[in-house]
Design an enzyme around this catalytic site. Structure first.
Site, PDB file in Angstrom:
ATOM      1  N   ASP A 133       0.813  -1.219   0.000  1.00 11.12           N
ATOM      2  CA  ASP A 133       0.000   0.000   0.000  1.00 11.12           C
ATOM      3  C   ASP A 133       0.841   1.261   0.000  1.00 11.12           C
ATOM      4  OD1 ASP A 133       0.915  -0.532   2.572  1.00 11.12           O
ATOM      5  OD2 ASP A 133      -1.066  -0.944   3.388  1.00 11.12           O
ATOM      6  N   ASN A 165      -8.055  -2.677  13.918  1.00 11.00           N
ATOM      7  CA  ASN A 165      -9.420  -2.941  13.443  1.00 11.00           C
ATOM      8  C   ASN A 165      -9.459  -4.159  12.512  1.00 11.00           C
ATOM      9  OD1 ASN A 165      -8.223  -2.026  11.119  1.00 11.00           O
ATOM     10  ND2 ASN A 165      -9.488  -0.200  10.876  1.00 11.00           N
ATOM     11  N   HIS A 184      -7.542  -4.609   9.822  1.00 15.27           N
ATOM     12  CA  HIS A 184      -7.178  -4.380   8.412  1.00 15.27           C
ATOM     13  C   HIS A 184      -5.885  -5.110   8.049  1.00 15.27           C
ATOM     14  CE1 HIS A 184      -4.868  -0.348   9.273  1.00 15.27           C
ATOM     15  NE2 HIS A 184      -4.011  -1.343   9.221  1.00 15.27           N
ATOM     16  N   GLU A 222      -9.780  -1.836   4.882  1.00 17.26           N
ATOM     17  CA  GLU A 222     -10.450  -1.487   6.129  1.00 17.26           C
ATOM     18  C   GLU A 222     -11.740  -2.299   6.289  1.00 17.26           C
ATOM     19  OE1 GLU A 222      -8.619   0.117   8.028  1.00 17.26           O
ATOM     20  OE2 GLU A 222      -8.440   2.249   7.592  1.00 17.26           O
TER      21      GLU A 222
HETATM   22  C1  F6R Z   1       1.321  -1.410   6.117  1.00 16.50           C
HETATM   23  C2  F6R Z   1       0.093  -2.173   6.214  1.00 16.50           C
HETATM   24  C3  F6R Z   1      -0.758  -2.129   7.448  1.00 16.50           C
HETATM   25  C4  F6R Z   1       0.024  -2.435   8.719  1.00 16.50           C
HETATM   26  C5  F6R Z   1      -0.888  -2.371   9.937  1.00 16.50           C
HETATM   27  C6  F6R Z   1      -0.141  -2.614  11.226  1.00 16.50           C
HETATM   28  O1  F6R Z   1       1.915  -1.597   4.860  1.00 16.50           O
HETATM   29  O2  F6R Z   1      -0.238  -2.811   5.288  1.00 16.50           O
HETATM   30  O3  F6R Z   1      -1.787  -3.076   7.300  1.00 16.50           O
HETATM   31  O4  F6R Z   1       0.603  -3.699   8.618  1.00 16.50           O
HETATM   32  O5  F6R Z   1      -1.506  -1.127   9.996  1.00 16.50           O
HETATM   33  O6  F6R Z   1       0.732  -1.560  11.437  1.00 16.50           O
HETATM   34  P1  F6R Z   1       1.809  -1.614  12.619  1.00 16.50           P
HETATM   35  O7  F6R Z   1       2.771  -2.671  12.281  1.00 16.50           O
HETATM   36  O8  F6R Z   1       2.438  -0.245  12.603  1.00 16.50           O
HETATM   37  O9  F6R Z   1       1.037  -1.897  13.868  1.00 16.50           O
END
Ligand code: F6R
Length: 242
Positions: free
Chosen positions: A67, A134, A136, A141
């Site tokens: 992403d 959440n 994701h 989302e």
């Molecule tokens: C980032 C991504 C997100 C993160 C998720 C967890 O490329 O795809 O899904 O993996 O938001 O983020 P952290 O590791 O910062 O808790």
């Protein structure tokens, strides 16, 4: 599904790096799906260490990231391209032309073209994932349905709050992102989900023990035949009994 519970964040990072390294050793032309965020930072450090120790050769490896924020240039310090450069690509011998991150400045109506790139690489061999509070994965989302291909999403308040730690002010946080879809992720041959910290324990339990629903996007991983979950004890504390 295979589950590895490690005592600490460092242990989780080492185990994850070993799994990624195994892919590269077995297939020097492997296609890695990569994630950003706090969770994989330690894994990237371990991979850089392995490269510096002469244990890994990234010259034939290709990568596709999950992403990117809409509106951020690759040079922006909070862009995911910048994250990948500084945490991994600048320190290893990967050919930067073989590293793909969705274009945050690109034509958002044609975000789906990213799936053509993934297809042209022959698909993803190993997709690394983190998980949002959440549920994701990537920036898919919670929603009423699973989105299949790469698309633009409006980030939820939960995600904006979680990511605000990286920005000087909340107003600077992009509200839109481009993300690989659930279909693109599910087509990866193997998935490596990383989770660290007690704050992820509840969502890990929901994702893997609860119903499969687009309200908890990661729950779809219950349908993937080759998932490895690597977490520290805190993150997996509600999933695994001691
Ligand atoms: C980032 C991504 C997100 C993160 C998720 C967890 O490329 O795809 O899904 O993996 O938001 O983020 P952290 O590791 O910062 O808790």
């Amino acid at each position: 599904m295979q589950i590895f519970v490690l005592p600490s964040y460092e242990g989780m990072s080492k185990k994850a790096a070993d799994i990624v390294a195994a892919h590269i050793i077995l297939n020097g032309k492997t296609v890695l799906g990569l994630a950003t965020g706090s969770t994989p930072v330690g894994m990237y450090k371990q991979l850089v260490n392995k490269f510096k120790a002469g244990e890994l050769d990234f010259s034939g490896v290709k990568s596709v990231n999950l992403d990117e924020y809409v509106g951020l240039a690759p040079s922006h310090k909070q862009s995911y391209r910048y994250f990948m450069q500084t945490n991994l690509f600048d320190h290893i011998n990967i050919d930067k032309n073989n590293t793909y991150v969705p274009d945050g400045l690109g034509d958002i109506d044609n975000a789906g073209r990213y799936d053509d790139i993934i297809a042209s690489l022959g698909g993803i061999d190993l997709q690394v994932l983190g998980i949002g509070h959440n549920g994701h994965i990537g920036f898919n989302e919670p929603s009423d349905s699973f989105a299949y291909g790469t698309h633009v999403v409006t980030l939820t308040e939960s995600t904006i709050s979680a990511n605000s730690r990286f920005f000087d002010s909340r107003d600077e946080i992009p509200k839109l992102a481009v993300t690989m879809g659930i279909g693109s992720i599910m087509q990866a041959k193997q998935i490596l989900l990383l989770a660290s910290g007690f704050d992820k324990a509840e969502i890990i339990k929901e994702a893997f023990c609860g119903p499969i629903t687009p309200r908890v996007p990661a729950s779809v991983l219950q349908l993937h035949h080759n998932v490895i979950l690597v977490g520290d004890e805190a993150a997996l504390s509600k999933l695994v009994k001691k």
